[in-house]
Design a protein around this motif. Structure first.
Motif, PDB file in Angstrom:
ATOM      1  N   VAL A  63      18.458 -12.534   4.457  1.00 49.45           N
ATOM      2  CA  VAL A  63      17.157 -13.165   4.233  1.00 49.45           C
ATOM      3  C   VAL A  63      17.095 -14.469   5.010  1.00 49.45           C
ATOM      4  O   VAL A  63      18.111 -15.020   5.446  1.00 49.45           O
ATOM      5  N   ASP A  65      14.859 -18.426   5.404  1.00 46.55           N
ATOM      6  CA  ASP A  65      14.176 -19.431   4.592  1.00 46.55           C
ATOM      7  C   ASP A  65      12.721 -19.030   4.366  1.00 46.55           C
ATOM      8  O   ASP A  65      12.123 -18.351   5.222  1.00 46.55           O
ATOM      9  N   CYS A  67      13.581 -18.209   1.185  1.00 47.67           N
ATOM     10  CA  CYS A  67      14.353 -17.463   0.196  1.00 47.67           C
ATOM     11  C   CYS A  67      15.824 -17.841   0.257  1.00 47.67           C
ATOM     12  O   CYS A  67      16.456 -18.104  -0.774  1.00 47.67           O
ATOM     13  N   LYS A  68      16.382 -17.897   1.475  1.00 40.01           N
ATOM     14  CA  LYS A  68      17.809 -18.214   1.606  1.00 40.01           C
ATOM     15  C   LYS A  68      18.115 -19.594   1.037  1.00 40.01           C
ATOM     16  O   LYS A  68      19.093 -19.787   0.310  1.00 40.01           O
ATOM     17  N   ASP A  70      16.532 -21.227  -1.278  1.00 40.34           N
ATOM     18  CA  ASP A  70      16.391 -21.280  -2.734  1.00 40.34           C
ATOM     19  C   ASP A  70      17.517 -20.536  -3.445  1.00 40.34           C
ATOM     20  O   ASP A  70      17.942 -20.932  -4.537  1.00 40.34           O
ATOM     21  N   VAL A  71      18.013 -19.460  -2.836  1.00 36.54           N
ATOM     22  CA  VAL A  71      19.150 -18.763  -3.438  1.00 36.54           C
ATOM     23  C   VAL A  71      20.390 -19.653  -3.386  1.00 36.54           C
ATOM     24  O   VAL A  71      21.173 -19.722  -4.346  1.00 36.54           O
ATOM     25  N   GLN A 184      14.977 -13.887  -9.759  1.00 35.27           N
ATOM     26  CA  GLN A 184      15.264 -14.493  -8.466  1.00 35.27           C
ATOM     27  C   GLN A 184      14.184 -15.527  -8.152  1.00 35.27           C
ATOM     28  O   GLN A 184      13.133 -15.554  -8.810  1.00 35.27           O
ATOM     29  N   SER A 186      10.959 -17.247  -6.633  1.00 34.49           N
ATOM     30  CA  SER A 186       9.669 -16.647  -6.276  1.00 34.49           C
ATOM     31  C   SER A 186       9.438 -16.615  -4.780  1.00 34.49           C
ATOM     32  O   SER A 186       8.533 -15.919  -4.304  1.00 34.49           O
ATOM     33  N   THR A 187      10.241 -17.335  -4.019  1.00 34.98           N
ATOM     34  CA  THR A 187      10.101 -17.321  -2.565  1.00 34.98           C
ATOM     35  C   THR A 187      10.725 -16.076  -1.930  1.00 34.98           C
ATOM     36  O   THR A 187      10.533 -15.830  -0.744  1.00 34.98           O
ATOM     37  N   CYS A 188      11.479 -15.317  -2.709  1.00 33.75           N
ATOM     38  CA  CYS A 188      12.053 -14.068  -2.215  1.00 33.75           C
ATOM     39  C   CYS A 188      11.098 -12.921  -2.547  1.00 33.75           C
ATOM     40  O   CYS A 188      10.361 -12.974  -3.531  1.00 33.75           O
ATOM     41  N   THR A 189      11.126 -11.879  -1.754  1.00 37.11           N
ATOM     42  CA  THR A 189      10.227 -10.746  -1.965  1.00 37.11           C
ATOM     43  C   THR A 189      10.990  -9.566  -2.539  1.00 37.11           C
ATOM     44  O   THR A 189      12.224  -9.490  -2.442  1.00 37.11           O
ATOM     45  N   GLN A 192      12.911  -7.748   0.220  1.00 36.03           N
ATOM     46  CA  GLN A 192      14.187  -8.368   0.585  1.00 36.03           C
ATOM     47  C   GLN A 192      15.272  -8.012  -0.418  1.00 36.03           C
ATOM     48  O   GLN A 192      16.408  -7.698  -0.038  1.00 36.03           O
TER      49      GLN A 192
END
Length: 704
Positions: A63, A65, A67-68, A70-71, A184, A186-189, A192
């Motif tokens: 993934v 950014d 998402c990356k 935020d994880v 997870q 919310s910025t990840c889909t 993904q």
């Protein structure tokens, strides 16, 4: 042995969680706060958490950014023992108790995940996003609930079409569904997460079946053409009903009743006040032309239908699914009443045939004419408007009314909303049963196969019944011949295709689908109880004076009726055991039961109504004819339409966790569904049913 077998059925993250819980070397000093050291969560130290998180969060290498970023923020915050990170892990679905008893879905905590709001922390600012994940074996597709979850192309999980017979037919070689929840950023889909999980589980011979995610953002409308039309129609209906009610109350208070005969009469048919008064009116006066025992029979049949659906629709999402299935399918009288609840629908066919024939005979005696235009138009506008209004409402608003772990699927392909947008016309124009096949069983309201069959039988009723009115003896011979055909046809179809005697448990999916298509939804096979109702309708009108029977005739009639009803309900007990083995085809049992059981059920009801109407019902008539049945009896049609959508929205789309399956719980749930269905039925009747029928009476009176 048990552990290895269970790992084969429940692969992936659930057993990873168990391994974590059993790790004797876990370093508690490096682990999370005591909040996470609950039963089932295990001692999650940093290394174990990183390993386990592969099943709950996207892979950082797959993934980008934001998402990356935020994880990574989650990993840092978890090691720093921040509460929001602990809540995120705590909301993950982990190996639950009672896995071997059928507790197969580890949904975690939806509300806990959605409550997470990470305030600006550097560049990180996100909410918790709850996701439901399911796997399937790469070499063998999941057996979920038969046909109940849609088609492979559209991810056949999370589809509301939980039709009772197909899922029963596929219940034999049952394989559990590995489904669990995660949380997870919310910025990840969901794409993904699905892609990342696919790489993790492919080495275990698994594929990701689906990933569905949601945040705390409320659902919204698309405001497409269909949405706008439905909003406008519903708004106009509500405004018209309110305006009519205001005018109606004003006329009553000012005592200007003459205004009802002017142009206002077209508006007043929408009056909520008048229509509610008619709907809940209780008539205690005796009338020989009113078949009062039908009120109780109608309500009890409706309750039987809803009870059977509630038992079937919720079984596979129960926390004790395996033991519940064993208890549910034991050879006890209560279980057989539910497993073989299909005669409840034949009761409606019987009452429909009875009232149609009774009304035709009464009108023919009065006018000596048959008006086909009035006959067919009345039936169409009696049945179709509630279907149209409910279909449009579900198509637009159903995703706004649900909130649960599977709520995102409420607007997905194959969902209730999607099906109503695409196939409303099948139900509204009474063609649903003609589309019942292996490749296409879709409709908005699944129960509308019944309204379609009923309407099709209604269409041919004049051809069968009118000869009896014009020339009694030849007409009786003709109708007797048609009744005989209604027995021969299903028996022949059963023999030619080697089908089971009826819809049963111990059956292959192929035979179940064939029986549903060729027998269960075919009007020529559902005609026997309808025809028995027609016979009774003619008898009751032509013998309006009380029929005198001897005591032995009354006793013999009741004994025969009870024996036939019990034989119909409990005659399939050996076929409803879920023994894991399909009983060999028995031509004698299958042909006789398939051909005769619906006629026998209609004959039993014929005696009950005849005896009650002529004063030989005793306590049975006192119970069925009690005036308190009348209000609910008037609502049974709209309740029948709305009950399953309500059950799906409550127990599927709005589900947060699994329920415990027991007879008592299902009875309580059924009572709740009946209450909510009654409230919804009142609304549908006020907006679509009562005004249309009122307008029909005005126009017919004017034309006459």
């Amino acid at each position: 042995m048990v552990e290895e077998a269970t790992k084969a059925l429940f692969p992936g993250p659930l057993w990873m969680a168990l391994d974590v819980a059993q790790d004797p070397d876990g370093d508690a000093a490096d682990g999370p706060p005591p909040l996470l050291q609950a039963p089932g969560a295990g001692v999650l130290n940093s290394e174990r958490t990183l390993n386990l998180a592969r099943y709950y969060l996207p892979d950082l290498d797959m993934v980008s950014d934001p998402c990356k970023s935020d994880v990574r923020a989650f990993y840092r915050s978890f090691l720093q023992k921040k509460l929001w990170a602990a809540k995120m892990v705590d909301s993950w679905g982990k190996l639950p108790d009672g896995v071997l008893d059928g507790n197969m879905q580890a949904f975690g905590s939806l509300d806990e995940c959605l409550s997470i709001h990470v305030e600006p922390e550097g560049s990180n600012h996100f909410k918790g996003q709850y996701c439901v994940i399911s796997f399937k074996n790469a070499t063998q597709a999941n057996v979920t609930a038969g046909e109940s979850f849609g088609n492979e192309e559209e991810t056949r999980l999370a589809d509301p079409r939980l039709r009772l017979a197909p899922f029963i037919g596929s219940f034999g070689p049952f394989m559990p569904v590995a489904m669990y929840g995660t949380c997870q950023p919310s910025t990840c889909t969901d794409d993904q997460l699905a892609e990342s999980l696919s790489n993790v589980v492919k080495t275990q011979g698994l594929n990701v079946s689906f990933v569905m995610c949601q945040t705390d953002a409320p659902p919204t409308l698309d405001y497409n053409a269909g949405d706008v039309i439905m909003i406008v129609v519903l708004t106009l209906l509500c405004l018209t009903a309110v305006a009519a009610t205001v005018v109606d109350v004003w006329i009553i208070n000012t005592d200007q009743q003459d205004l009802r005969n002017g142009r206002l009469k077209y508006l007043l048919v929408f009056s909520i006040y008048t229509n509610l008064t008619k709907m809940f009116r209780i008539n205690t006066s005796k009338n020989s032309e009113v078949i009062s025992c039908l009120h109780g029979m109608r309500v009890l049949s409706m309750t039987w239908v809803v009870w059977g659906h509630q038992m079937g629709l919720t079984l596979f999402f129960s926390i004790n699914a395996f033991s519940a299935a064993a208890k549910y399918l034991q050879n006890s009288w209560m279980n057989q009443i539910i497993l073989n609840a299909f005669p409840s629908v034949d009761s409606f066919f019987f009452m429909s045939g009875l009232l149609v024939a009774y009304g035709l005979t009464k009108e023919f005696e009065r006018t000596r004419k048959f008006n086909p235009l009035v006959y067919y138009i009345h039936r169409f506008i009696r049945l179709s408007p509630p279907i149209l209004l409910l279909s449009g409402f579900l198509a637009v608003f159903s995703p706004l009314l649900v909130r649960g772990v599977l709520a995102p699927s409420s607007d997905a392909p194959g969902s209730l909303s999607s099906l109503c947008r695409r196939y409303w016309w099948r139900d509204a124009f009474f063609m649903t049963n003609f589309f019942f096949s292996e490749s296409n069983t879709d409709s908005c309201l699944g129960v509308c196969w019944y309204t379609a069959v009923d309407f099709q039988l209604f269409l041919v009723t004049p051809l069968i019944f009118l000869p009896l009115l014009y020339r009694r003896k030849p007409g009786a011979v003709w109708m007797g011949f048609v009744t005989l055909l209604s027995v021969i046809i299903p028996a022949t179809i059963t023999a030619v295709n080697e089908l089971p005697p009826a819809t049963i448990l111990d059956i292959t999916p192929e035979k179940s689908m064939a029986e549903m298509k060729l027998i269960y939804t075919a009007p020529w096979c559902r005609a026997p109880p309808y025809l028995m109702g027609m016979w009774l309708g003619y008898i009751l009108w032509t013998c309006r004076e009380k029929v005198t029977l001897k005591k032995w005739q009354v006793v013999g009639g009741w004994c025969a009726a009870i024996a036939m009803a019990l034989a119909v309900i409990f005659g399939l007990q050996d076929y409803n055991t879920l023994s894991g083995q399909v009983l060999p085809y028995d031509p004698v049992v299958s042909i006789l039961y398939s051909g005769l059981h619906r006629l026998a059920w209609g004959a039993a009801l014929l005696w009950v109504v005849f005896a009650c109407h002529n004063g030989y019902g005793g306590p049975v008539n006192d119970f069925l004819s009690h005036p308190s049945w009348q209000p609910v009896s008037r609502l049974t049609y709209t309740m029948f339409l709305v009950a399953i959508p309500i059950q799906m929205m409550i127990y599927f789309y709005s589900m947060h966790m699994q329920l415990y399956f027991s007879h008592l719980n299902k009875i309580l749930e059924t009572v709740g569904v009946l209450f909510l269905s009654g409230l919804a039925a009142v609304g549908i009747s006020l907006l679509a049913e009562a005004p249309v029928l009122g307008m029909e009476r005005i126009l017919l009176r004017k034309s006459q």
